[in-house]
Design a protein around this motif. Sequence first.
Motif, PDB file in Angstrom:
ATOM      1  N   GLU A  39      51.759  -1.675  47.303  1.00  0.00           N
ATOM      2  CA  GLU A  39      53.123  -1.861  48.305  1.00  0.00           C
ATOM      3  C   GLU A  39      53.253  -3.139  49.224  1.00  0.00           C
ATOM      4  N   THR A  42      53.907  -6.340  46.336  1.00  0.00           N
ATOM      5  CA  THR A  42      55.602  -5.871  45.371  1.00  0.00           C
ATOM      6  C   THR A  42      56.418  -6.139  46.438  1.00  0.00           C
ATOM      7  N   TYR A  43      56.304  -5.610  47.835  1.00  0.00           N
ATOM      8  CA  TYR A  43      56.843  -6.739  49.167  1.00  0.00           C
ATOM      9  C   TYR A  43      56.973  -8.269  48.618  1.00  0.00           C
ATOM     10  N   LEU A  45      55.998  -9.925  46.450  1.00  0.00           N
ATOM     11  CA  LEU A  45      56.745  -9.859  45.465  1.00  0.00           C
ATOM     12  C   LEU A  45      58.218 -10.443  45.337  1.00  0.00           C
ATOM     13  N   GLU A  46      58.722  -9.384  45.684  1.00  0.00           N
ATOM     14  CA  GLU A  46      60.460  -9.053  46.293  1.00  0.00           C
ATOM     15  C   GLU A  46      61.181 -10.375  46.635  1.00  0.00           C
ATOM     16  N   ASN A  47      60.259 -10.684  48.044  1.00  0.00           N
ATOM     17  CA  ASN A  47      60.917 -11.613  48.601  1.00  0.00           C
ATOM     18  C   ASN A  47      60.370 -12.869  48.401  1.00  0.00           C
ATOM     19  N   LYS A  49      61.076 -13.956  44.634  1.00  0.00           N
ATOM     20  CA  LYS A  49      62.606 -13.417  44.105  1.00  0.00           C
ATOM     21  C   LYS A  49      64.084 -13.754  44.773  1.00  0.00           C
ATOM     22  N   THR A  50      63.980 -13.184  45.620  1.00  0.00           N
ATOM     23  CA  THR A  50      64.639 -13.703  46.832  1.00  0.00           C
ATOM     24  C   THR A  50      64.645 -14.866  47.302  1.00  0.00           C
TER      25      THR A  50
END
Length: 119
Positions: A39, A42-43, A45-47, A49-50
């Motif tokens: 989790e 994943t968080y 990775l999303e950050n 990307k953003t």
Amino acid sequence: IRYAVYAIGEILLVVIGILIALQVNNNNDLKKLKAKEREQLTYVLENLKTDSINLYWSIDSRTRYLKIHDNLNAFLKGELTVDDVGNIAGVNNILWSLKGFEALSIIDTIQFRTQFSGG
């Protein structure tokens, strides 16, 4: 003596049961830890990307501003005409924001100042 063997057997069964319960508990804790790790990754990775997207747009924006700056400097050196500067994307937005501000009065080129100040 029979009772002692029976008691030792019971103790061994209890100890084996406790060890099995501890192993099951450790496995459950490990599964929970791995789920939390996934989790969090994943968080992250999303950050990332953003942040990458934001960084791309920031670099693009700064590159456009530097191009405008270079073109305005070229105009002030006489390397570009007023029409050239007026046709450069983004310059009109910057100069429009200067309308009515004291900053516009410091522009020495009368033709340039009058074109963008409306008079």
